[in-house]
Structure formats: structure tokens, C-alpha cells
Design an enzyme around this catalytic site. Structure first.
Site, mmCIF file in Angstrom:
data_model
loop_
_atom_site.group_PDB
_atom_site.id
_atom_site.type_symbol
_atom_site.label_atom_id
_atom_site.label_comp_id
_atom_site.label_asym_id
_atom_site.label_seq_id
_atom_site.Cartn_x
_atom_site.Cartn_y
_atom_site.Cartn_z
ATOM 1 N N ASP A 29 1.602 15.815 15.290
ATOM 2 C CA ASP A 29 1.926 15.733 13.861
ATOM 3 C C ASP A 29 0.651 15.715 13.022
ATOM 4 O O ASP A 29 0.472 14.868 12.152
ATOM 5 C CB ASP A 29 2.768 14.478 13.587
ATOM 6 N N LYS A 42 7.349 -0.581 5.254
ATOM 7 C CA LYS A 42 6.319 -0.707 4.235
ATOM 8 C C LYS A 42 4.977 -1.086 4.866
ATOM 9 O O LYS A 42 4.937 -1.683 5.927
ATOM 10 C CB LYS A 42 6.735 -1.761 3.207
ATOM 11 N N LEU A 71 0.823 -1.215 0.000
ATOM 12 C CA LEU A 71 0.000 0.000 0.000
ATOM 13 C C LEU A 71 0.851 1.255 0.000
ATOM 14 O O LEU A 71 0.458 2.285 -0.530
ATOM 15 C CB LEU A 71 -0.909 0.011 1.235
ATOM 16 N N GLY A 72 2.000 1.208 0.626
ATOM 17 C CA GLY A 72 2.855 2.387 0.702
ATOM 18 C C GLY A 72 4.146 2.059 1.402
ATOM 19 O O GLY A 72 4.317 0.983 1.982
ATOM 20 N N GLU A 73 5.100 2.992 1.347
ATOM 21 C CA GLU A 73 6.372 2.780 2.014
ATOM 22 C C GLU A 73 7.034 4.098 2.359
ATOM 23 O O GLU A 73 6.708 5.146 1.808
ATOM 24 C CB GLU A 73 7.307 1.939 1.147
ATOM 25 N N GLY A 74 7.964 4.031 3.308
ATOM 26 C CA GLY A 74 8.703 5.213 3.732
ATOM 27 C C GLY A 74 9.896 4.776 4.553
ATOM 28 O O GLY A 74 10.280 3.601 4.538
ATOM 29 N N GLY A 75 10.478 5.713 5.309
ATOM 30 C CA GLY A 75 11.657 5.396 6.092
ATOM 31 C C GLY A 75 11.396 4.382 7.183
ATOM 32 O O GLY A 75 12.278 3.606 7.555
ATOM 33 N N PHE A 76 10.170 4.381 7.741
ATOM 34 C CA PHE A 76 9.838 3.427 8.809
ATOM 35 C C PHE A 76 9.784 2.011 8.246
ATOM 36 O O PHE A 76 10.177 1.048 8.899
ATOM 37 C CB PHE A 76 8.476 3.798 9.408
#
Length: 422
Positions: free
Chosen positions: A228, A106, A99-104
Site C-alpha cells: 500500500d 483515531k 492528530l487524525g481519524e479514519g475507519g480504523f
């Protein structure tokens, strides 16, 4: 977790996900785990509160919440998943479930049995979102812990539901309810051209839902500062009900008569309150500022920060704040995609509420309960306005249809006349 920053050189990058908030790692996060834990009882990395099966595995209460005002659970009501279960639920974390990914890490789509939350066949049962920690993430464990501690205890219709977690060897995962409409950010700024623009009515509905979620946090037994608040952290269910997600930066509010807490500066450019950026002093009403930024985004259809805009317009608040106090200029800055869907009085009141949320001094900002009240008044005002106008709108539509039919009949008559001259 969220797109965050710690130093002025950091840039906010758009998330790739389409159905869950970005999973990136905050920059400059405190190394003190207790900075984000300790919601209602002390919790540290060595404590047995996490990763042990003694936490309740009953999830029906979280799936079937009906309490509109929310509640604080006595103990975290979360299921402890095995890594094998989550691997099975995602087809071994296959790319087509991403569905998505980032630094933390997936985020994957998975399928679970609705009653037992055991893996089910792909396409059957209940869809869930599974966030998998990147083993190379330095800050991810702290945020993972914070999510479990906050969302494991706080239950409200406008907070995303955390169903359970997995802590097995080096594997850290979180399992959430799936939000089929994705994030507010994706709808407002339409990365996918197939996504229809949000109507003014739905934007108000989303704003009210998110405001109720923040109000619950601020008035809970121990005030919780979300820290945030932004469009990418507001998720939407199938009916566009808003739910706040991603509690990796959440922090307890001040206690003992203090007005604020002092902490290392974390957040997202363009949304963080000025007093927090300048001093590290975090107030409950620092969240209200972030809400004001998102409200401005919803009114204008523009991002809080966009370096592609001309100089002087890149920061939305700095650009728009002077204009919000001029009633005649307001129509110019409203999102063209919602033109004709709101009354001028409603837009003006929304602009004034936004200005109050964006006040420089925290004590001058309204409480989130007050924000909810004003938004509900705006919603009621527009519903009443357009309900009273409905007969006129219907008459105009009928007249237009009648004129259209007359024009077609005249055209048909003319064609027959040409075909069969007298």
C-alpha cells in the site's frame, strides 16, 4: 490504517490528519488472519505472543537506532502499555490532542518520558503518536496485529518506529514515534496553506529515503511486500527524512521458487499495480509500481487520482505516462513550484525512472535497490550542476544588488535636486 479499497465502487477519500497517516479500514479484507501475520513465526489471535508482558519492554534500541542498513530483531522489542497510561499521556484522549481519524479509529498526540516511556506532563518529555482502534471496526484487529508483528521485528531508519502497544479488554492501541512534519501527501498537496511547497532537493531526499525503506523490505530475510505504498503513508521527521508507515496490509513475499503470491485484492486506487488489480497476483515488484506513482506525484505536484480534473486526466498515470517519454514536453508537466530548481537532465532521468517503475510487466520494472541507485545519481548530478553554477548565480545576485543600490542612489539624488533647485 490506510485508505484502501476492495471493490471498484469504492472511492478514495482524503485523510483528515495533519501529522500521521489516515487510520481508515480496508474494504474487502481477508478474514484469514494468517494472510497478514506469520512474518517469521506463526502468530494467531489465540497465540500468547500478543497482549502478554513477556515481550521485552526495553525500548532504547528502537529509540537509538544507528544501523543505516537496518536489521531484523530476534524478538519484538516493544513496550506493553496499560490503557490507563495511554489515557494519561493523551489527557484522556482529549480533542485537542487529536492528530487524525479514519475507519480504523483515531490518532492522538501523547507525551512520554524519553527514558522510561511512562506518561509525562503535557509538553514535556517525548511526543508520541497513539493510534486507538475504533471498537466498531471489523477489520482493525487484523491490521493492529499485522502492525505489531511487522514493525515489532523490522528495524530500519526509513521505517517508522513502533514503540509499543496496548491490548486491554476491547481496547487496542499502538504507540509510534511522532513525525513532526506529517505526511508527504500533506506537503505535496498542501491542505494547510501555511505549509511551504517542497523544494526539488527535499523531494529527492524524500524519494531516496522511502526507496531505501522499500529496498530493505524487499531484501530482508523473508521478502516483505508492503502492498500500500502511497504519499499518505510516507511520514517526515523534523529534517524531512522519510519513513514508511502503516503496515496493516503488508504481506510476506513468494517462497519455494514461486514468482508471486495470490491474495485478495487490497490497496488504494491509482497506486496498485495493474497485474495485482487484474489477477490478485502480488509480486515484490508490485510495490515498485506504487513507488513510480508517488514519484510521478512528486514531479508533477498532482494527485494520482482526482475526479475534479477533466476527463482523460483524472488518472495521473494514464494521463502523464505518454508524455514522460517526450523530453521537450517534460517541462510542461513538472510542478511549477519547483521551476528552476532542477537541471533538465535530472528531470529527464527522473522521468525515465518513473516510466520504468510503471512498466506493465513486473519483471520489466527495476528492483528497489536499482531505484535507490538512480535516485542517488540524480541527486548528485543536480548538486554538482548547481554547485558549478553557484559563482555565476552569486555574480548575478551581486550585480542585481549593485543595480538596485545605484537605482536608489539615483532616485535619492533626483529628490535632493528637486528639493534644492540651483
Amino acid at each position: 490504517m490506510g485508505n484502501c479499497w476492495g471493490f471498484p465502487s469504492d472511492q478514495r477519500s482524503p485523510s483528515k490528519n495533519t501529522a500521521y497517516p489516515p487510520a481508515s479500514t480496508p474494504v474487502g479484507k481477508s478474514n484469514n488472519i494468517s494472510d497478514n501475520i506469520d512474518l517469521f513465526s506463526p502468530t494467531t489471535a489465540s497465540n500468547s505472543s500478543f497482549g502478554k508482558s513477556q515481550l521485552s519492554e526495553a525500548v532504547s534500541e528502537r529509540l537509538d537506532e544507528t544501523n543505516p542498513s537496518g536489521k531484523i530483531l530476534e524478538t519484538p522489542n516493544l513496550k506493553v502499555f496499560s490503557f490507563a497510561d495511554l489515557r494519561s499521556a493523551t489527557k484522556n484522549f482529549k480533542s485537542d490532542t487529536l492528530l487524525g481519524e479514519g475507519g480504523f479509529g483515531k490518532v492522538y498526540k501523547g507525551w512520554m518520558d524519553t527514558r522510561t516511556l511512562v506518561p509525562s506532563k503535557i509538553g514535556s518529555g517525548m511526543v508520541v503518536a497513539i493510534k486507538k482502534l475504533n471498537s466498531e471496526s471489523m477489520q482493525g484487529f487484523q491490521e493492529w496485529q499485522s502492525e505489531v508483528n511487522f514493525l515489532g521485528r523490522l528495524s530500519h531508519p526509513n521505517l517508522v518506529k513502533l514503540l509499543g502497544y496496548c491490548w486491554e479488554d476491547k481496547e487496542l492501541l499502538l504507540v509510534y514515534e511522532f513525525m513532526p512534519k506529517g505526511s508527504l501527501e500533506n506537503h505535496l498537496f498542501r491542505r494547510n496553506p501555511a505549509i511551504e511547497p517542497l523544494s526539488w532537493e527535499i523531494r529527492l531526499k524524500i524519494a531516496i529515503g522511502a526507496a531505501r525503506g522499500l529496498a530493505f523490505l524487499h531484501t530482508s530475510e523473508k521478502q516483505v511486500i508492503y502492498r500500500d505504498f502511497k504519499a499518505s503513508n510516507i511520514l517526515l521527521d523534523a529534517n524531512y527524512n522519510a519513513k514508511i508507515s502503516d503496515f496493516g496490509l503488508a504481506k510476506l513475499g513468494p517462497s519455494g521458487g514461486d514468482s508471486h503470491v495470490t491474495t485478495r485484492i487490497m490497496g488504494t486506487y491509482g497506486y496498485a499495480a495493474p497485474e495485482y488489480v487484474a489477477t490478485g497476483h502480488l509480486y515484490v515488484k508490485s510495490d515498485v509500481y506504487g513507488f513510480g506513482v508517488v514519484l510521478l506525484e512528486m514531479m508533477t505536484g498532482l494527485r494520482a487520482l482526482d475526479n475534479r480534473r477533466p476527463n482523460g486526466q483524472q488518472n495521473l498515470v494514464e494521463w502523464m505516462k505518454p508524455i514522460l517519454s517526450h523530453r521537450r514536453k517534460l517541462k510542461v508537466i513538472m510542478d511549477a513550484k519547483i521551476e528552476g530548481q532542477y537541471s533538465s537532465k535530472a528531470a529527464w532521468q527522473a522521468a525515465q525512472l518513473t516510466l520504468k517503475c510503471l512498466e506493465g510487466e513486473p519483471r520489466s520494472r527495476p528492483s528497489m535497490n536499482e531505484v535507490v541507485e538512480v535516485l542517488e545519481q540524480i541527486e548528485a548530478m543536480d548538486k554538482l550542476k548547481f554547485k558549478s553554477l553557484q559563482p555565476t548565480i552569486d555574480r548575478r545576485a551581486q550585480q542585481q544588488n549593485s543595480n538596485h543600490r545605484s537605482a536608489l542612489q539615483s532616485k535619492a539624488t533626483a529628490q535632493r535636486t528637486r528639493s534644492y533647485p540651483q
